[in-house]
Design a protein around this motif. Structure first.
Motif, PDB file in Angstrom:
ATOM      1  N   CYS A 135      57.481  44.723  45.167  1.00  0.00           N
ATOM      2  CA  CYS A 135      57.268  44.470  43.735  1.00  0.00           C
ATOM      3  C   CYS A 135      58.418  45.002  42.880  1.00  0.00           C
ATOM      4  CB  CYS A 135      55.960  45.114  43.279  1.00  0.00           C
ATOM      5  SG  CYS A 135      54.504  44.356  44.055  1.00  0.00           S
ATOM      6  N   HIS A 136      58.867  46.232  43.179  1.00  0.00           N
ATOM      7  CA  HIS A 136      59.809  46.863  42.256  1.00  0.00           C
ATOM      8  C   HIS A 136      61.251  46.402  42.470  1.00  0.00           C
ATOM      9  CE1 HIS A 136      56.998  49.388  40.099  1.00  0.00           C
ATOM     10  NE2 HIS A 136      56.365  49.572  41.237  1.00  0.00           N
ATOM     11  N   PRO A 187      57.884  46.874  36.840  1.00  0.00           N
ATOM     12  CA  PRO A 187      59.179  47.306  36.297  1.00  0.00           C
ATOM     13  C   PRO A 187      60.212  47.375  37.424  1.00  0.00           C
ATOM     14  CG  PRO A 187      57.496  49.057  36.122  1.00  0.00           C
ATOM     15  CD  PRO A 187      56.805  47.840  36.606  1.00  0.00           C
ATOM     16  N   GLN A 192      56.223  59.710  29.700  1.00  0.00           N
ATOM     17  CA  GLN A 192      54.840  60.197  29.824  1.00  0.00           C
ATOM     18  C   GLN A 192      54.770  61.517  30.571  1.00  0.00           C
ATOM     19  OE1 GLN A 192      52.137  56.718  31.166  1.00  0.00           O
ATOM     20  NE2 GLN A 192      54.120  56.335  32.095  1.00  0.00           N
ATOM     21  N   ILE A 201      47.894  51.402  38.674  1.00  0.00           N
ATOM     22  CA  ILE A 201      47.975  51.186  37.231  1.00  0.00           C
ATOM     23  C   ILE A 201      48.214  49.702  36.999  1.00  0.00           C
ATOM     24  CG2 ILE A 201      50.415  51.912  37.320  1.00  0.00           C
ATOM     25  CD1 ILE A 201      50.153  52.710  34.359  1.00  0.00           C
ATOM     26  N   MET A 259      49.356  47.244  39.645  1.00  0.00           N
ATOM     27  CA  MET A 259      49.806  48.011  40.820  1.00  0.00           C
ATOM     28  C   MET A 259      48.616  48.667  41.504  1.00  0.00           C
ATOM     29  SD  MET A 259      52.500  51.083  41.234  1.00  0.00           S
ATOM     30  CE  MET A 259      52.282  52.234  42.586  1.00  0.00           C
ATOM     31  N   LEU A 290      62.527  56.198  43.305  1.00  0.00           N
ATOM     32  CA  LEU A 290      62.610  55.021  42.429  1.00  0.00           C
ATOM     33  C   LEU A 290      63.224  55.400  41.083  1.00  0.00           C
ATOM     34  CD1 LEU A 290      61.897  52.146  41.471  1.00  0.00           C
ATOM     35  CD2 LEU A 290      59.510  52.840  41.352  1.00  0.00           C
TER      36      LEU A 290
HETATM   37  C1  HEC Z   1      51.832  44.888  44.265  1.00  0.00           C
HETATM   38  C2  HEC Z   1      52.995  45.254  43.526  1.00  0.00           C
HETATM   39  C3  HEC Z   1      53.373  46.732  43.478  1.00  0.00           C
HETATM   40  C4  HEC Z   1      53.636  47.573  44.528  1.00  0.00           C
HETATM   41  C5  HEC Z   1      53.557  47.269  46.011  1.00  0.00           C
HETATM   42  C6  HEC Z   1      54.032  48.832  43.946  1.00  0.00           C
HETATM   43  N1  HEC Z   1      54.002  48.778  42.590  1.00  0.00           N
HETATM   44 FE1  HEC Z   1      54.446  50.257  41.294  1.00  0.00          FE
HETATM   45  N2  HEC Z   1      53.968  49.062  39.735  1.00  0.00           N
HETATM   46  C7  HEC Z   1      53.585  47.731  39.821  1.00  0.00           C
HETATM   47  C8  HEC Z   1      53.295  47.214  38.502  1.00  0.00           C
HETATM   48  C9  HEC Z   1      52.858  45.806  38.159  1.00  0.00           C
HETATM   49  C10 HEC Z   1      53.495  48.292  37.601  1.00  0.00           C
HETATM   50  C11 HEC Z   1      53.289  48.303  36.100  1.00  0.00           C
HETATM   51  C12 HEC Z   1      51.835  48.575  35.830  1.00  0.00           C
HETATM   52  C13 HEC Z   1      51.511  48.710  34.357  1.00  0.00           C
HETATM   53  O1  HEC Z   1      52.109  49.546  33.702  1.00  0.00           O
HETATM   54  O2  HEC Z   1      50.625  47.978  33.928  1.00  0.00           O
HETATM   55  C14 HEC Z   1      53.925  49.426  38.425  1.00  0.00           C
HETATM   56  C15 HEC Z   1      54.214  50.672  37.901  1.00  0.00           C
HETATM   57  C16 HEC Z   1      54.712  51.722  38.648  1.00  0.00           C
HETATM   58  C17 HEC Z   1      55.080  52.990  38.111  1.00  0.00           C
HETATM   59  C18 HEC Z   1      55.015  53.403  36.659  1.00  0.00           C
HETATM   60  C19 HEC Z   1      53.724  54.107  36.372  1.00  0.00           C
HETATM   61  C20 HEC Z   1      53.637  54.547  34.949  1.00  0.00           C
HETATM   62  O3  HEC Z   1      52.926  55.524  34.684  1.00  0.00           O
HETATM   63  O4  HEC Z   1      54.256  53.949  34.078  1.00  0.00           O
HETATM   64  C21 HEC Z   1      55.536  53.739  39.145  1.00  0.00           C
HETATM   65  C22 HEC Z   1      56.070  55.156  39.080  1.00  0.00           C
HETATM   66  C23 HEC Z   1      55.417  52.954  40.328  1.00  0.00           C
HETATM   67  N3  HEC Z   1      54.911  51.728  40.004  1.00  0.00           N
HETATM   68  C24 HEC Z   1      55.785  53.386  41.576  1.00  0.00           C
HETATM   69  C25 HEC Z   1      55.522  52.685  42.734  1.00  0.00           C
HETATM   70  C26 HEC Z   1      55.760  53.194  44.043  1.00  0.00           C
HETATM   71  C27 HEC Z   1      56.365  54.550  44.340  1.00  0.00           C
HETATM   72  C28 HEC Z   1      55.363  52.245  44.923  1.00  0.00           C
HETATM   73  C29 HEC Z   1      55.379  52.326  46.431  1.00  0.00           C
HETATM   74  C30 HEC Z   1      54.683  53.454  47.016  1.00  0.00           C
HETATM   75  C31 HEC Z   1      54.880  51.117  44.165  1.00  0.00           C
HETATM   76  N4  HEC Z   1      54.995  51.431  42.834  1.00  0.00           N
HETATM   77  C32 HEC Z   1      54.395  49.946  44.699  1.00  0.00           C
HETATM   78  C33 HEC Z   1      53.484  47.000  40.985  1.00  0.00           C
HETATM   79  C34 HEC Z   1      53.621  47.494  42.263  1.00  0.00           C
END
Ligand code: HEC
Ligand code: HEC
Length: 276
Positions: free
Chosen positions: A96-97, A105, A119, A132, A135, A156
């Motif tokens: 995703c990222h 993002p 935050q 969140i 995610m 990240l």
């Molecule tokens: C299925 C897709 C997906 C995967 C896999 C994913 N993320 Fe995310 N992530 C997102 C999305 C979409 C957002 C934004 C969510 C929102 O703010 O509504 C996000 C937001 C975040 C944020 C920001 C949180 C915040 O408080 O603003 C962090 C840090 C993050 N991801 C870390 C990770 C990490 C580390 C992993 C792997 C362990 C991961 N993500 C795996 C989709 C994903």
């Protein structure tokens, strides 16, 4: 003379005996020598053993443990192999990222990540653990420990130009004194407002707090009792949570509740909580 003959005989006897003992000794030593020679006659084994001993002696004292070593050691101890933050990121988060899938993002987008980090690191990490928006919790890999999620979040963030030091983001550490300086007069201003704070509006807003703090603000377990606090104390505490300050050990659970509150909400809530 009999005694002279006896003496001669004794002398000869002693000499013969000595020779025999000497022979026995020589024979014994020769046998020992032979067996040692036989044992040492396997040059390959000896060479290997000697080499091993030499290697043991010249081995450096501090061995640099590479990631592979750690994994090997862990595997030997029957522990699951520890994954590095970048490995976890590639395996779980990159889908995703790296692509922006599900509107995630993007890694490397400094502006977006600076905002998110605003935050507070603990909150951001907690969001990644709990999930969140789109995610899923732990990026969908439930086997990740909190530490592993934290490490991959830090990875990240760092890959996105953020400085994350000692687990606390620099931006927040620097912002703290400012926030404090501002929070003080703000709290006073609101304390004045508290008089005007509307307990009825506060009660309506308090609906979202009940799940954790109880209908009468009685608290339970890690969720502190709110009843008994003065309005000023509540305003002060909520303002600090909202500012991203770490108040108690479970701040990450409370902070998201406070970020959406307006000054008015806080005043109203405080006015209501004071009546509990
Ligand atoms: C299925 C897709 C997906 C995967 C896999 C994913 N993320 Fe995310 N992530 C997102 C999305 C979409 C957002 C934004 C969510 C929102 O703010 O509504 C996000 C937001 C975040 C944020 C920001 C949180 C915040 O408080 O603003 C962090 C840090 C993050 N991801 C870390 C990770 C990490 C580390 C992993 C792997 C362990 C991961 N993500 C795996 C989709 C994903
Ligand atoms: C998801 C559970 C949860 C919800 C919902 C929640 N809180 Fe909290 N709250 C906590 C936890 C956990 C703490 C302790 C945090 C800490 O360790 O600093 C806390 C602490 C507080 C404190 C500080 C109390 C003290 O004595 O230190 C106040 C005030 C507070 N919450 C008010 C509220 C209000 C008002 C709402 C509703 C708008 C609310 N909380 C919603 C979990 C929650």
């Amino acid at each position: 003379m009999a005694s002279q003959e006896d003496k001669d005989f004794m002398t000869r006897f002693v000499v013969v005996l000595s020779v025999l003992v000497l022979l026995a000794a020589v024979f014994f030593l020769a046998a020992r020598l032979l067996s040692v020679a036989q044992r040492t006659a396997v040059p390959d084994d000896l060479a290997t053993a000697a080499q091993a001993r030499v290697e043991e002696r010249i081995r450096p004292i501090g061995r640099v443990a590479t990631a592979e070593d750690v994994e090997e050691d862990a595997a030997e101890n029957g522990e699951p192999a520890r994954r590095s933050a970048s490995d976890i990121y590639r395996a779980v988060c990159a889908a995703c990222h790296d692509t922006g899938a599900a509107d995630a993002p993007l890694k490397g987008d400094e502006g977006v990540w600076a905002d998110r980090l605003g935050q507070g690191l603990d909150t951001v990490v907690q969001h990644a653990i709990d999930g969140i928006g789109a995610m899923p919790a732990r990026g969908g890999d439930a086997s990740l420990s909190d530490e592993e999620v934290r490490a991959s979040v830090v990875y990240l963030l760092e890959e996105s130009g953020q400085t994350v030091e000692n687990g606390a983001p620099e931006a927040v550490a620097e912002a703290e004194p400012e926030v404090d300086a501002e929070a003080e007069p703000a709290a006073e201003a609101e304390a004045a407002e508290v008089v005007a704070g509307d307990p009825a509006a506060g009660q309506a807003k308090f609906g979202t707090c009940i799940a954790c703090h109880g209908a009468k603000g009685e608290g339970m377990g890690i969720f502190p009792k709110l009843a008994g606090h003065t309005a000023e104390e509540i305003v002060d505490l909520l303002t600090r949570y909202r500012a991203g300050e770490t108040v108690g050990p479970n701040t990450p659970l409370m902070a998201p509740q406070a970020v959406t509150l307006s000054d008015e909400d806080i005043a109203n809530l405080a006015a209501y909580i004071e009546t509990l």
